[in-house]
Design a protein around this motif. Structure first.
Motif, mmCIF file in Angstrom:
data_model
loop_
_atom_site.group_PDB
_atom_site.id
_atom_site.type_symbol
_atom_site.label_atom_id
_atom_site.label_comp_id
_atom_site.label_asym_id
_atom_site.label_seq_id
_atom_site.Cartn_x
_atom_site.Cartn_y
_atom_site.Cartn_z
ATOM 1 N N VAL A 63 0.848 -1.221 0.000
ATOM 2 C CA VAL A 63 0.000 0.000 0.000
ATOM 3 C C VAL A 63 0.874 1.259 0.000
ATOM 4 O O VAL A 63 0.632 2.225 -0.738
ATOM 5 N N VAL A 64 1.942 1.253 0.792
ATOM 6 C CA VAL A 64 2.846 2.412 0.862
ATOM 7 C C VAL A 64 3.618 2.533 -0.444
ATOM 8 O O VAL A 64 3.850 3.643 -0.967
ATOM 9 N N GLU A 65 4.030 1.387 -1.001
ATOM 10 C CA GLU A 65 4.782 1.418 -2.260
ATOM 11 C C GLU A 65 3.919 1.979 -3.389
ATOM 12 O O GLU A 65 4.415 2.629 -4.320
ATOM 13 N N ALA A 66 2.605 1.810 -3.291
ATOM 14 C CA ALA A 66 1.729 2.361 -4.334
ATOM 15 C C ALA A 66 1.730 3.883 -4.286
ATOM 16 O O ALA A 66 1.583 4.541 -5.324
ATOM 17 N N ASP A 67 1.940 4.420 -3.102
ATOM 18 C CA ASP A 67 1.951 5.885 -2.969
ATOM 19 C C ASP A 67 3.367 6.460 -3.131
ATOM 20 O O ASP A 67 3.532 7.541 -3.710
ATOM 21 N N TYR A 68 4.360 5.732 -2.628
ATOM 22 C CA TYR A 68 5.713 6.327 -2.569
ATOM 23 C C TYR A 68 6.778 5.502 -3.274
ATOM 24 O O TYR A 68 7.962 5.753 -3.103
ATOM 25 N N LYS A 69 6.404 4.601 -4.043
ATOM 26 C CA LYS A 69 7.317 3.744 -4.813
ATOM 27 C C LYS A 69 8.101 2.802 -3.889
ATOM 28 O O LYS A 69 8.135 2.975 -2.691
ATOM 29 N N LYS A 70 8.741 1.848 -4.494
ATOM 30 C CA LYS A 70 9.501 0.826 -3.765
ATOM 31 C C LYS A 70 10.837 1.387 -3.289
ATOM 32 O O LYS A 70 11.382 2.289 -3.901
ATOM 33 N N ILE A 71 11.312 0.759 -2.202
ATOM 34 C CA ILE A 71 12.645 1.084 -1.713
ATOM 35 C C ILE A 71 13.407 -0.240 -1.608
ATOM 36 O O ILE A 71 12.836 -1.331 -1.629
ATOM 37 N N GLU A 72 14.675 -0.112 -1.457
ATOM 38 C CA GLU A 72 15.506 -1.334 -1.335
ATOM 39 C C GLU A 72 15.347 -1.910 0.090
ATOM 40 O O GLU A 72 15.615 -1.220 1.070
ATOM 41 N N GLN A 73 14.897 -3.112 0.129
ATOM 42 C CA GLN A 73 14.671 -3.774 1.432
ATOM 43 C C GLN A 73 14.742 -5.299 1.230
ATOM 44 O O GLN A 73 14.590 -5.777 0.117
ATOM 45 N N PRO A 74 14.999 -6.084 2.334
ATOM 46 C CA PRO A 74 15.092 -7.552 2.196
ATOM 47 C C PRO A 74 13.767 -8.131 1.733
ATOM 48 O O PRO A 74 12.714 -7.536 1.956
ATOM 49 N N PRO A 75 13.799 -9.280 1.089
ATOM 50 C CA PRO A 75 12.548 -9.905 0.639
ATOM 51 C C PRO A 75 11.717 -10.390 1.840
ATOM 52 O O PRO A 75 12.238 -10.684 2.900
ATOM 53 N N PHE A 76 10.392 -10.468 1.562
ATOM 54 C CA PHE A 76 9.495 -10.940 2.618
ATOM 55 C C PHE A 76 9.622 -12.475 2.770
ATOM 56 O O PHE A 76 9.689 -13.204 1.796
ATOM 57 N N ASP A 77 9.635 -12.963 4.028
ATOM 58 C CA ASP A 77 9.522 -14.416 4.250
ATOM 59 C C ASP A 77 8.074 -14.742 4.627
ATOM 60 O O ASP A 77 7.214 -13.859 4.649
ATOM 61 N N ALA A 78 7.835 -15.991 4.905
ATOM 62 C CA ALA A 78 6.449 -16.448 5.162
ATOM 63 C C ALA A 78 5.860 -15.765 6.388
ATOM 64 O O ALA A 78 4.667 -15.442 6.420
ATOM 65 N N GLN A 79 6.679 -15.535 7.437
ATOM 66 C CA GLN A 79 6.166 -14.940 8.667
ATOM 67 C C GLN A 79 5.767 -13.486 8.425
ATOM 68 O O GLN A 79 4.737 -13.026 8.940
ATOM 69 N N ILE A 80 6.560 -12.784 7.642
ATOM 70 C CA ILE A 80 6.232 -11.390 7.341
ATOM 71 C C ILE A 80 4.966 -11.337 6.509
ATOM 72 O O ILE A 80 4.085 -10.489 6.736
ATOM 73 N N GLU A 81 4.856 -12.253 5.536
ATOM 74 C CA GLU A 81 3.648 -12.301 4.721
ATOM 75 C C GLU A 81 2.437 -12.562 5.622
ATOM 76 O O GLU A 81 1.354 -11.975 5.413
ATOM 77 N N GLN A 82 2.621 -13.478 6.647
ATOM 78 C CA GLN A 82 1.531 -13.793 7.559
ATOM 79 C C GLN A 82 1.091 -12.563 8.333
ATOM 80 O O GLN A 82 -0.107 -12.327 8.510
ATOM 81 N N VAL A 83 2.059 -11.759 8.790
ATOM 82 C CA VAL A 83 1.714 -10.548 9.562
ATOM 83 C C VAL A 83 0.986 -9.542 8.684
ATOM 84 O O VAL A 83 0.010 -8.897 9.113
ATOM 85 N N PHE A 84 1.464 -9.363 7.412
ATOM 86 C CA PHE A 84 0.778 -8.467 6.474
ATOM 87 C C PHE A 84 -0.653 -8.923 6.280
ATOM 88 O O PHE A 84 -1.575 -8.106 6.166
ATOM 89 N N ALA A 85 -0.854 -10.246 6.219
ATOM 90 C CA ALA A 85 -2.188 -10.760 5.941
ATOM 91 C C ALA A 85 -3.102 -10.684 7.168
ATOM 92 O O ALA A 85 -4.284 -10.399 7.043
ATOM 93 N N SER A 86 -2.523 -10.978 8.370
ATOM 94 C CA SER A 86 -3.377 -11.050 9.563
ATOM 95 C C SER A 86 -3.496 -9.748 10.323
ATOM 96 O O SER A 86 -4.389 -9.600 11.143
ATOM 97 N N ALA A 87 -2.527 -8.813 10.085
ATOM 98 C CA ALA A 87 -2.496 -7.528 10.800
ATOM 99 C C ALA A 87 -2.340 -7.763 12.310
ATOM 100 O O ALA A 87 -2.791 -6.924 13.101
ATOM 101 N N LYS A 88 -1.677 -8.893 12.703
ATOM 102 C CA LYS A 88 -1.446 -9.188 14.119
ATOM 103 C C LYS A 88 0.039 -9.431 14.358
ATOM 104 O O LYS A 88 0.732 -9.979 13.505
ATOM 105 N N PRO A 89 0.524 -9.031 15.548
ATOM 106 C CA PRO A 89 1.948 -9.241 15.852
ATOM 107 C C PRO A 89 2.258 -10.740 15.883
ATOM 108 O O PRO A 89 1.400 -11.566 16.160
#
Length: 853
Positions: free
Chosen positions: A91-117
């Motif tokens: 969502v942020v990249e859609a507004d401000y473009k991509k930045i250089e950062q490490p790739p997402f792993d499964a746990q990060i994807e899970q947090v993005f999807a669930s919105a829970k720590p």
């Protein structure tokens, strides 16, 4: 293993276990604590980072500022166990473009999807992922975002493994430093405890080592040392109690061996029964192997107020000692058991070949050292007391042992004396008539056959007198059987008084007597017979009612060997014929054959033999049935089959023709004929009780007997279990093994067996021992006199006890009145047979006094 070694080893094991468990437990606790702190601090750091970012973004930062902020956040954690990363979402990249950062792993994807720590706990660290969720205030800068979208994720990772490893090393170092100190302290404590315990145990061991016999227990005192511990103090106290109890109950092993050895001597064997006095003397010797015992005595009641006192000496006593011992034993027995009217007979038994020095005891020594056991009622064998004179009675332990031995010996000595007496009586009655004390029929025939053989070898003559009482039935009918018995005894006593030593006088049965006169011719025998007539005529028997004395007479038949016959059986028949000749001629005389009469007698004997053979061939041998009653049920449960010869309308008893049947060789055919007729009658009457059949042992030895028997029983329709064969001693079988096999075959077929006239001879006991007997019939002479003769009653009771132990039912014969029947009930006899129960009748079940089953 010694106790201190055990304590040291146990202490070391416990310490190592404690240290190991502590190391593991503390390590786990430390790791969990550090991990929980790291998680909380990671969450806090992530929240602080987000708050800082929000403050910066609220000022309107540019992209470069944002990248610089993220880079500064990561740089700030360098050199620490903490790693901080911020991930920009789509969502942020859609507004401000991509930045250089490490790739997402499964746990990060899970947090993005669930919105829970999300918290992870990898080994030695913690990873915390916190979602940056868009709120209402975020909509001002992020046009593409909606409320609740995840704008990014803050990642905080902490590695605390080096911290844990360092902590474990420090803990182990302290353990290594403290362990030797603790071991030294433990060793010292163990040494102190072990020393105190060993000192206390050493004292107990020293006291116990001084005990070598039961007597030492009296002086045993445990050396007490305070072990310093309450538990050990209690243990030593219990040991003191144990020693006290051991003093009271312990038995010396020598005494125990003695008691066991003596008990082994109590086994009753044939040697013991043969000489019971020698057996008691040997027991006294066994007792002296352990304790000095001078005397063993026993008291037997032989009749009302009549006692025998048997005194056994281990050493030969002096006259004074014997007198004092007699006086003391009498006083003890009279005080505890006997009345002043009691008659006591003393019998002393002295040792054989045990030195010449006499035993001398004082009055006080006899009184103090005598131990007795007296019972209120006579035990088996009539024993009422037993005692010893021994020094051991002063020792409490040995006194208890002696009490036990006396109690056992009371029964053993009584049993030995009883068996000795009963065996002696049985041996005596096996050869004697119990009423008259003369030889019985069986012994007479053995002596008769022996006399014939001896006369043949030495070529000399001897005479046989057959004596029959005249009108004896009238004596029984008018005066009763008790007087009749006294009459028979009087005849026997009178005749014996005129005989020579060596003459053989026997009761042949009922009112018949026989007399063998060795080395006598017809003239000598005539003189003896005439004197016998006169002696009997002069005899008087008092009547019970005090009336006129009873007198009588006899008829005598004479036969001389070899003048009148060449074998025992023919000579007996000849004398029997001459006796009947005397009766026919008017009684009270001697039947002496003339030359013409000898030929006539032989013709009569031959004619009688022919008549018996013809009767068998023509089937004129008839069965008569005599009832047998069950005393417990008062019911007739069986019948004995008796043979009768039908001649000219009369029925002749078996005693008149059996001898001729045996001589003619038709006795076995006669037995089978009577058996077949009797079984057919029983089947027709549907009688389901027992049928007793007389059978000679020689008949069993016939090759076809068993086949014929099975065929006859099957044809008559009677069950084999109803048939009881009475084995008699009329004939004997030399090979008892063959007879044993044949009897076994009868039992396998279901037939039952009985011994007839038990007690009349030695074969009866052989049959009882070797054959599977079901019934035992007591010789009638014993039964008839049980009310008047204690020996006869004891004999009947002994036979009943013997049979009961062997599981054999007893039948009492010759039951002539209700008084005898009542006495048999008291004894416990199973069945009864005799004229009081019922006479032999041709019809089964006729004229019964008691009902039939």
């Amino acid at each position: 293993m010694r106790i201190r070694t055990f304590i040291l080893a146990a202490s070391a094991a416990v310490a190592l276990g404690f240290f190991g468990v502590s190391y593991f437990a503390i390590g786990r606790i430390l790791e969990n604590t550090v991990r929980e702190n790291a998680r909380e601090s990671s969450a806090t750091l992530a929240q602080v980072t987000f708050t800082g970012m929000y403050q910066v973004m609220s000022t309107g930062w540019r992209r470069k500022q944002a990248e610089a902020f993220i880079a500064s956040i990561g740089d700030s954690a360098k050199g620490t166990p903490t790693v901080l990363n911020i991930y920009r979402g789509p969502v942020v990249e859609a507004d401000y473009k991509k930045i250089e950062q490490p790739p997402f792993d499964a746990q990060i994807e899970q947090v993005f999807a669930s919105a829970k720590p999300l918290t992870e706990s990898p080994a030695g660290g913690v990873r915390y992922l916190m979602p940056l969720v868009a709120g209402e205030r975020c909509m001002r800068c992020h046009d593409a975002a909606k409320e609740g979208d995840v704008l990014g994720v803050i990642e905080v990772k902490q590695d605390f493994a080096p911290l844990l490893e360092q902590s474990r090393r420090d803990f182990m170092l302290w353990l290594v430093i403290l362990a030797p100190i603790l071991m030294v302290f433990a060793t010292f404590a163990v040494w102190r405890v072990s020393r105190r315990i060993e000192t206390a145990i050493g004292g107990v061991s020293q006291s116990i080592a001084e005990v070598n016999a039961v007597a030492d227990l009296k002086h045993l005192e445990l050396t007490r040392h305070d072990p310093g511990f309450h538990e050990f103090e209690r243990l030593l106290g219990h040991l003191d109690e144990l020693v006290t109890k051991l003093r009271e109950v312990a038995v010396d092993k020598d005494v125990l061996r003695f008691e066991i050895g003596l008990l082994e001597k109590f086994v009753i064997t044939s040697e013991v029964v043969r000489d019971w006095g020698e057996y008691i003397s040997r027991l006294l010797g066994e007792i002296n192997r352990v304790m000095p015992t001078h005397v063993l005595f026993s008291v037997f009641q032989v009749d009302d107020e009549v006692f025998d006192l048997e005194i056994f000496w281990f050493d030969m006593p002096s006259a004074a000692t014997r007198e004092m011992m007699e006086r003391h034993v009498r006083n003890v027995v009279y005080a505890e058991r006997l009345s002043e009217l009691a008659q006591v007979t003393l019998h002393h038994h002295y040792p054989a070949g045990r030195g010449v020095a006499e035993l001398a005891l004082g009055e006080q020594e006899i009184a103090l050292h005598t131990k007795t056991l007296i019972v209120d009622h006579p035990k088996i064998g009539g024993i009422v007391g037993i005692g010893v004179n021994a020094n051991a009675v002063e020792d409490e332990t040995l006194r208890l042992v002696m009490d036990s031995i006396l109690s056992t010996m009371l029964n053993v000595v009584g049993s030995v004396k009883a068996i000795h007496k009963y065996t002696r009586d049985m041996e005596y009655y096996a050869t004697r008539d119990p009423l008259t004390d003369l030889y019985n029929r069986r012994v007479f025939w053995e002596l008769f056959e022996y006399e014939v053989a001896r006369a043949q070898r030495h070529n000399y003559q001897f005479a046989l007198l057959m004596i029959d009482l005249d009108n004896f039935k009238l004596v029984n009918d008018n005066y009763g059987h008790a007087v009749g018995d006294r009459y028979l005894q009087g005849i026997a006593h009178a005749v014996k008084s005129i005989l020579r030593p060596g003459d053989i006088f026997a009761r042949h049965g009922g009112d018949e007597f026989v007399l063998l006169l060795p080395d006598s011719n017809q003239q000598t025998a005539g003189v003896v017979a005439q004197r016998l007539l006169e002696t009997v005529s002069a005899m008087e028997i008092p009547a019970d009612d005090g009336g006129k004395p009873i007198t009588g007479s006899v008829s005598i038949g004479m036969a001389v060997y070899p003048l009148h016959a060449g074998n025992a059986r023919d000579l007996f028949l000849f004398a029997d014929n001459m006796m009947y000749k005397a009766k026919s001629a008017g009684k009270h005389q001697v039947g002496v054959p003339s030359d013409e009469e000898v030929a006539e007698v032989f013709r009569d004997m031959t004619q009688t033999t022919v008549q018996v053979v013809n009767a068998v061939n023509e089937g004129r041998i008839e069965p008569f049935f005599q009832p047998i009653m069950d005393l417990a049920r008062d019911r007739v449960v069986a019948f004995e089959v008796l043979s009768r010869l039908s001649l000219d309308g009369q029925h002749i008893e078996a005693g008149r023709f059996i001898e001729y049947a045996e001589k003619a060789g038709v006795i076995h055919r006669l037995d089978l004929m009577v058996m077949e007729k009797a079984l057919r009658i029983a089947a027709e009457r549907k009688f389901d009780g027992y049928i007793f059949l007389n059978l000679s042992p020689r008949a069993l030895a016939l090759s076809d007997f068993l086949v014929t028997l099975k065929q006859t029983v099957a044809e008559c329709g009677v069950q084999p279990g109803q048939i009881v064969f009475e084995i008699t001693e009329r004939d004997t079988v030399k090979n008892i093994v063959v007879l044993e096999r044949l009897v076994g075959e009868l039992k396998l077929e279901g037939f039952k067996l009985a011994i007839d006239d038990f007690g009349s001879g030695f074969s009866s006991f052989q049959y009882l021992r070797r054959f599977p007997i079901d019934f035992l019939k007591i010789e009638g002479d014993f039964v008839a006199n049980i009310l008047n003769n204690q020996k006869d009653r004891s004999f009947v009771e002994t036979i009943w006890k013997l049979a009961a132990d062997l599981g054999i039912k007893v039948i009492a014969e010759h039951v002539e009145d209700e008084h005898v029947l009542g006495e048999l009930r008291k004894i416990g006899v199973d069945l009864a047979q005799g004229y009081y129960i019922g006479r032999p009748e041709r019809e089964l079940g006729a004229k019964l006094r008691f009902p039939m089953i």
